[in-house]
Design a protein around this motif. Structure first.
Motif, mmCIF file in Angstrom:
data_model
loop_
_atom_site.group_PDB
_atom_site.id
_atom_site.type_symbol
_atom_site.label_atom_id
_atom_site.label_comp_id
_atom_site.label_asym_id
_atom_site.label_seq_id
_atom_site.Cartn_x
_atom_site.Cartn_y
_atom_site.Cartn_z
ATOM 1 N N VAL A 126 0.853 -1.176 0.000
ATOM 2 C CA VAL A 126 0.000 0.000 0.000
ATOM 3 C C VAL A 126 0.898 1.239 0.000
ATOM 4 O O VAL A 126 1.897 1.292 0.718
ATOM 5 C CB VAL A 126 -0.913 0.022 1.244
ATOM 6 N N ARG A 127 0.500 2.203 -0.827
ATOM 7 C CA ARG A 127 1.165 3.511 -0.845
ATOM 8 C C ARG A 127 0.075 4.572 -0.731
ATOM 9 O O ARG A 127 -0.719 4.746 -1.653
ATOM 10 C CB ARG A 127 1.942 3.704 -2.143
ATOM 11 N N VAL A 128 0.033 5.239 0.405
ATOM 12 C CA VAL A 128 -0.983 6.257 0.643
ATOM 13 C C VAL A 128 -0.615 7.521 -0.121
ATOM 14 O O VAL A 128 0.520 7.989 -0.058
ATOM 15 C CB VAL A 128 -1.132 6.556 2.148
ATOM 16 N N ARG A 129 -1.593 8.056 -0.849
ATOM 17 C CA ARG A 129 -1.385 9.260 -1.657
ATOM 18 C C ARG A 129 -2.083 10.487 -1.075
ATOM 19 O O ARG A 129 -1.750 11.605 -1.416
ATOM 20 C CB ARG A 129 -1.911 9.028 -3.078
ATOM 21 N N SER A 130 -3.073 10.288 -0.215
ATOM 22 C CA SER A 130 -3.852 11.406 0.326
ATOM 23 C C SER A 130 -3.134 12.048 1.511
ATOM 24 O O SER A 130 -2.200 11.477 2.086
ATOM 25 C CB SER A 130 -5.240 10.932 0.729
ATOM 26 N N VAL A 140 -9.120 7.960 2.214
ATOM 27 C CA VAL A 140 -7.731 7.597 1.972
ATOM 28 C C VAL A 140 -7.594 7.198 0.510
ATOM 29 O O VAL A 140 -8.239 6.248 0.054
ATOM 30 C CB VAL A 140 -7.278 6.441 2.883
ATOM 31 N N GLU A 141 -6.784 7.942 -0.216
ATOM 32 C CA GLU A 141 -6.448 7.599 -1.597
ATOM 33 C C GLU A 141 -5.140 6.820 -1.544
ATOM 34 O O GLU A 141 -4.183 7.269 -0.922
ATOM 35 C CB GLU A 141 -6.268 8.865 -2.431
ATOM 36 N N PHE A 142 -5.120 5.649 -2.197
ATOM 37 C CA PHE A 142 -3.918 4.820 -2.085
ATOM 38 C C PHE A 142 -3.747 3.920 -3.301
ATOM 39 O O PHE A 142 -4.681 3.665 -4.052
ATOM 40 C CB PHE A 142 -3.955 3.990 -0.806
ATOM 41 N N ASP A 143 -2.515 3.468 -3.469
ATOM 42 C CA ASP A 143 -2.174 2.481 -4.485
ATOM 43 C C ASP A 143 -2.103 1.134 -3.773
ATOM 44 O O ASP A 143 -1.581 1.036 -2.659
ATOM 45 C CB ASP A 143 -0.816 2.781 -5.122
ATOM 46 N N PHE A 144 -2.619 0.100 -4.427
ATOM 47 C CA PHE A 144 -2.600 -1.245 -3.854
ATOM 48 C C PHE A 144 -2.012 -2.195 -4.879
ATOM 49 O O PHE A 144 -2.426 -2.217 -6.035
ATOM 50 C CB PHE A 144 -4.020 -1.681 -3.476
#
Length: 85
Positions: A15-19, A26-30
Motif C-alpha cells: 500500500v502507498r498512501v497518496r492522500s 484515503v487515496e492509495f495504491d494497492f
C-alpha cells in the motif's frame, strides 16, 4: 505447478498512501506481488484500516516509493529524471 513459487495468498501486498494525513477518504495504491503494478483505490479511513489488516499489507517506505516512481518514469519517458537513456 511449481511448488517453489508462492501461492497467490502468499504474495506480499503493498500500500502507498497518496492522500493527506487528515483527509476523510484515503487515496492509495494497492499492489499484489509487485509494488510497481498497482491499482488506485479510495476508501473511508475505517474501511482502509480494515482493508490493510485483512490483506496484511506492507506500507511502502520512501525508498520503495521512489524506486516505483523511477521505474514508471523510465517506462513512460525512456529515462530516469536526470539521466540519459
Amino acid at each position: 505447478m511449481n511448488s517453489l513459487l508462492p501461492s497467490f495468498e502468499q504474495l506480499p501486498r503493498y500500500v502507498r498512501v497518496r492522500s493527506e494525513p487528515g483527509a476523510t477518504f484515503v487515496e492509495f495504491d494497492f499492489a499484489i506481488g509487485y509494488p510497481d503494478l498497482f491499482v488506485e483505490l479510495v476508501l473511508p479511513r475505517a474501511a482502509f484500516a480494515s482493508f490493510c489488516k485483512q490483506n496484511r499489507v506492507q506500507h511502502m517506505d520512501t525508498a520503495m516509493a521512489e524506486a516505483v516512481d523511477a521505474d514508471m518514469e523510465k517506462w513512460r519517458y525512456g529515462e530516469v529524471r536526470g539521466q540519459s537513456a
